[in-house]
Design an enzyme around this catalytic site. Structure first.
Site, mmCIF file in Angstrom:
data_model
loop_
_atom_site.group_PDB
_atom_site.id
_atom_site.type_symbol
_atom_site.label_atom_id
_atom_site.label_comp_id
_atom_site.label_asym_id
_atom_site.label_seq_id
_atom_site.Cartn_x
_atom_site.Cartn_y
_atom_site.Cartn_z
ATOM 1 N N ARG A 1 0.844 -1.193 0.000
ATOM 2 C CA ARG A 1 0.000 0.000 0.000
ATOM 3 C C ARG A 1 0.879 1.243 0.000
ATOM 4 N NH1 ARG A 1 -4.978 -2.176 2.476
ATOM 5 N NH2 ARG A 1 -5.058 -4.132 1.318
ATOM 6 N N GLU B 1 -9.394 -3.725 13.813
ATOM 7 C CA GLU B 1 -9.726 -4.603 12.693
ATOM 8 C C GLU B 1 -8.504 -5.409 12.247
ATOM 9 O OE1 GLU B 1 -9.402 -3.205 8.799
ATOM 10 O OE2 GLU B 1 -9.365 -5.382 8.616
ATOM 11 N N SER C 1 -11.023 -8.407 6.854
ATOM 12 C CA SER C 1 -12.189 -7.967 6.089
ATOM 13 C C SER C 1 -12.579 -9.096 5.153
ATOM 14 C CB SER C 1 -11.854 -6.736 5.243
ATOM 15 O OG SER C 1 -12.106 -5.572 5.962
ATOM 16 N N ARG D 1 -0.943 -7.351 11.998
ATOM 17 C CA ARG D 1 -1.884 -6.838 12.991
ATOM 18 C C ARG D 1 -2.322 -7.909 13.982
ATOM 19 N NH1 ARG D 1 -5.765 -2.420 9.940
ATOM 20 N NH2 ARG D 1 -4.061 -1.023 9.347
ATOM 21 N N GLU E 1 0.631 4.157 0.920
ATOM 22 C CA GLU E 1 -0.076 5.096 1.771
ATOM 23 C C GLU E 1 0.946 5.846 2.616
ATOM 24 O OE1 GLU E 1 -4.239 4.228 4.107
ATOM 25 O OE2 GLU E 1 -2.864 2.565 3.721
ATOM 26 N N ARG F 1 0.025 1.687 13.085
ATOM 27 C CA ARG F 1 -0.805 0.650 12.477
ATOM 28 C C ARG F 1 -0.475 0.410 11.017
ATOM 29 N NH1 ARG F 1 -5.282 2.296 11.666
ATOM 30 N NH2 ARG F 1 -5.047 4.421 12.420
ATOM 31 N N HIS F 2 0.369 1.234 10.427
ATOM 32 C CA HIS F 2 0.563 1.158 8.982
ATOM 33 C C HIS F 2 1.973 0.736 8.576
ATOM 34 C CE1 HIS F 2 -3.125 3.615 9.042
ATOM 35 N NE2 HIS F 2 -3.347 3.038 7.883
#
Lengths: 571, 571
Positions: A328, A491, A494, A545, A330, A336-337
């Site tokens: 990602r 989370e 998903s 995670r 991002e 968290r990333h």
């Protein structure tokens, strides 16, 4: 999702502590260099023990000495002669005749070694020991106790029971009486980060170096007076970072998660497959994708194996899983990333209802969480000794908590904090909402693991299948057969049922404002038109995670082998 | 390495065959569309059997019918009522009253189904069957036999023994007497590639589309008159490509290789780890590396996990392995190359000699090769039925063949083809040399698996450890503790001992003309300086090549789930 910052000491305080640590390291380095020079100046030629120690690459040992790994040493070795290869963790001089060392191997297996000179007297009056007794000189004692910590050494020793248990070592009921000691690979006189510092909680996850002008004055130190280091210092000293028992334990737990994931699914006839990383189109949405030049074309790095999992189902593989990197682009600098992380993904045919998918995913996650408690109890304990955490609450079998998204929002409105009094049933949750919900669910249902089902279609991608019953929430928004799973209010998964009918899929693609003829999407849609694709669903779990939130680590970066962040790609 | 092209039919012939296949597909499509129109025009409303067939998403079945997977159907089901979900592979009409279908699921589990009208007479004279007998109309028979092949359907049926075994199906001693049939996901009237074509050997691995002007005249067809398709057609019809039993079998074998690799190493205390794909420097040499923009910096895709495996050893993990993607930006369009492939890597501490590493690698590869023969006998047979190959010759235990590089070159000079009379002991082998050597070794030692050891340093990277004895070959070139492993004369593994002393490492880096202060290299070297790193070695296995060469496939692209080539990133 919103960015957040874990609470903790102020940045300034941390930077000061770090600067202080660096200063102390420098001081220690000078002292160590002095000792090293002294040792180097000793003339070994006339030492009767000279063949029993030194810095060599291929030492020879007694033929009756058995090579043993530290972790295999038990009472049956009492009295035996062994060869041990290990890291020298610590040493101290008791007297000119006697020294102690602490050896470490296999994560956190440690043992005490001692060396006692057998040559009596000094200088001209020295006398060799009786024949059959190992020849150990004072200079050999000095050599051994002067070995730089974290050097890799090999010793020959007799295993004996100590007078009383050595509490500081994991192997406390045995010790090594060293008769030979060789440095196979020397550490430098001063380490960039000591084992003690490496074993402290990471002080600071910021990607910025502490500025030079921020000078250290007087700062409360971490436990035991050992200054903690920042994540940057840990990464700059990657070997020391990894050698710390806490990181060894986290790595072992991470591997166990993968093993539990795989074994549970293989028992249920899931077949592994490998989705590609390089893909020809940024098929799952544009902004967060890495692009690269590819022989005159453009290529992208996969953000998830979504389409490929579905191709496997279309290709008749029935139930598949994959374990691999996803990317990602991002620019999120949060705990968290990461820009590269490991996805645990699965996809399966559905017979009657998408709840079959929830069943499998809930099953595999509970298998992982319960399995960790059973198989990694020691490792969890080691991690907790550095990063304290509350016990992870698991639901009793048959009492798993599944809430519909709208139910969860209602719970948040009614029992959550003031600021969430007006959350809507047709809008996605923020990270803060998720965490608040985690607290409410924990208090109400006594579990840190739960499922939110039936997300509104506004919160899900185009491939999410809309609920057959046509249920709507909020402002007439339909709900989907899609869900998220949470650990401690965060989370980790998903998933949902996917659309398998090409007409329905095209319609949803258009409704989401995506061009069904755009690159990547066109080929995706085509696959559903080319052959009959059975009903199916699946989910993706973020491995990093799961590890981080199960252990309540302050950052997901600690769970990764080599965390990749927007500012850091080294080592 | 040199590029090469597998021998086979001429490109032109293949393109013609393909164009012909497309033409025939078009013809079939028109015929199928006519039938589809007829079926659609039938009014089902007045059919007494109308609830027993159709195109629906949520069909209902008798409560006493058991849902079974085809692979689980055995004699114990004789006489029972079952529900089967499967692909309709073929169908034919025996009469207006009777039809046959072939159902497929789980790779290549197939069974015959038959449907017989129970309503006697036609039109006004038709009579319903006795109560308790399923109601099956002629229209239902027509519906079932008109379902497009490769549609996903669900049938309810009574399991019975056929009068004589159904040789064309894997489940030959049972058949399904269909009483209900529903299409859950319809395939189109004409497939882009039929199952028959998909099950033929791939005709052509060229990345170029056949040109339109190359018109088909008269060309010998593949076996059974079914035209074979090119790899491009296979990839354009990815679901059909994957549904073919041959590809299912290759995928199953590939997964088994990973499983065997992992289990062998885990039993020997190897720990898995995950190297990153995104790296901050093109550390292993510049030309063949993919670059990408990374938040204002440049990032690269890892060409191997080499440095990271060594960091794990420096970090005290002792013995590690990884399974993951690696990337090469090589514009090589050959059956041996891909831009993304899967590496099976390991690295381990060395106690006495680098031959400990050879021992483990030889052990794991033999475990894989022997394991495949035992566990995947059926799958190997399926692959061979499409891609014939000679038995893979394995050495008897204790008779493994290890040749030094210089010995191998001598063998090639003395017993190999004419053109290799002058090969040198200090120059790397070409692919052609390797293949020729494979033939010589097979003839001489009766094995398709062997090791070449002690490569000259000119043929190895800077981290390869030079032989301690100072052995030289050819023009005074030193040999290294580095080796390659071969399957059928093709390299599948490179490995060796690595330099663990920072001074020696820096010297070799300089000798190879690399700047020790260049990005990536500097951090690599620093790690060895920061801590004592024990002696270690390891190797990397190309998973795709192991699968392809073990099975003697014409291209490594057939072994991959989604082959990535310079010209193709879709799907």
């Amino acid at each position: 999702m919103e960015e957040d910052n874990a609470a903790g000491p102020s940045k300034k305080a941390l930077k000061k502590a770090e600067a202080k640590a660096k200063k102390e390291a420098l001081k220690a380095q000078r002292a160590a260099e002095r000792v090293a020079t002294q040792v180097a100046n000793v003339d070994l030629e006339d030492d009767p023990a000279k063949d029993n120690y030194g810095t060599v690459t291929n030492p020879t040992f007694s033929t009756d000495a058995e090579e043993v790994e530290l972790r295999d040493l038990d009472e049956s070795y009492d009295g035996k002669k062994v060869v041990i290869r290990a890291w020298l963790q610590n040493s101290r001089t008791q007297s000119a005749k006697m020294g102690f060392v602490e050896l470490r191997k296999g994560g956190n297996w440690t043992i005490q070694g001692l060396v006692l000179a057998t040559i009596t007297g000094t200088g001209a009056e020295s006398q060799l020991p009786a024949e059959g007794t190992p020849v150990i000189s004072r200079r050999m004692v000095k050599f051994i106790t002067s070995i730089n910590p974290e050097s890799f050494i090999a010793v020959e020793a007799q295993v004996k029971r100590p007078i009383e248990p050595v509490k500081s070592c994991r192997i406390s009921t045995l010790e090594l009486h060293i008769t030979k000691a060789f440095v196979l690979a020397a550490a430098p006189p001063v380490l960039g980060m000591t084992m003690a510092a490496s074993s402290q909680p990471v002080a600071n996850f910021s990607d910025e170096e502490p500025k030079a002008e921020e000078e250290v004055k007087k700062e409360p130190e971490a436990e035991g007076g050992i200054p903690a280091a920042s994540m940057l210092t840990h990464l700059d000293n990657i070997a020391m970072h990894k050698r710390a028992p806490v990181q060894q334990a986290i790595a072992d737990i991470r591997i166990e998660v993968k093993r539990l994931f795989r074994s549970y699914l293989e028992e249920r006839r899931f077949k592994e497959f490998e989705p590609p990383c390089l893909i020809g189109a940024a098929s799952e949405g544009g902004a967060n994708v890495f692009r690269l030049a590819y022989f005159g074309q453009e290529a992208f790095l996969a953000q998830s194996p979504q389409f490929y999992k579905q191709f496997e189902i279309a290709g008749g593989r029935e139930r598949v899983f994959s374990i691999g990197p996803v990317f990602r682009a991002e620019n999120s600098n949060t705990p968290r990333h990461m820009t590269e992380f490991t996805g645990l993904d699965l996809e399966m045919e559905i017979k009657h209802s998408y709840t079959e998918v929830i069943q499998v995913l809930e099953g595999v996650l509970l298998h992982i969480l319960r399995g960790l408690r059973e198989r990694c109890a020691d490792e969890i304990q080691i991690v907790r000794s550095v990063y304290p955490s509350e016990d992870f609450l698991l639901p009793e079998p048959g009492k798993e908590v599944r809430l519909n998204f709208a139910e969860a929002q209602k719970l948040l409105r009614e029992e959550g904090p003031e600021e969430f009094r007006n959350v809507r049933d047709d809008e996605d949750m923020s990270t803060a909402q998720e965490k608040a919900l985690g607290a409410v669910v924990r208090a109400k249902y006594n579990t840190d693991f739960y499922v939110l089902d039936k997300f509104p279609e506004t919160a899900r991608p185009f491939y999410a299948k809309v609920d057959d019953a046509g249920t709507t929430v909020g402002d007439n928004v339909r709900v989907t057969n899609a869900f998220d799973f949470f650990l401690r209010g965060q989370e980790v998964l998903s998933g949902g049922q996917r659309i398998n009918d090409p007409k329905e899929l095209e319609e949803r693609i258009r409704a989401k404002g995506v061009d069904p003829n755009s690159e990547g999407i066109k080929e995706y849609l085509t696959t559903f038109r080319q052959v009959g694709v059975p009903p199916h669903g699946g989910g993706g779990i973020g491995l990093d995670r799961v590890v981080a939130w199960f252990l309540a680590l302050p950052s997901v970066h600690l769970a990764a082998f080599y965390p990749r962040t927007p500012k850091r790609l080294l080592p």
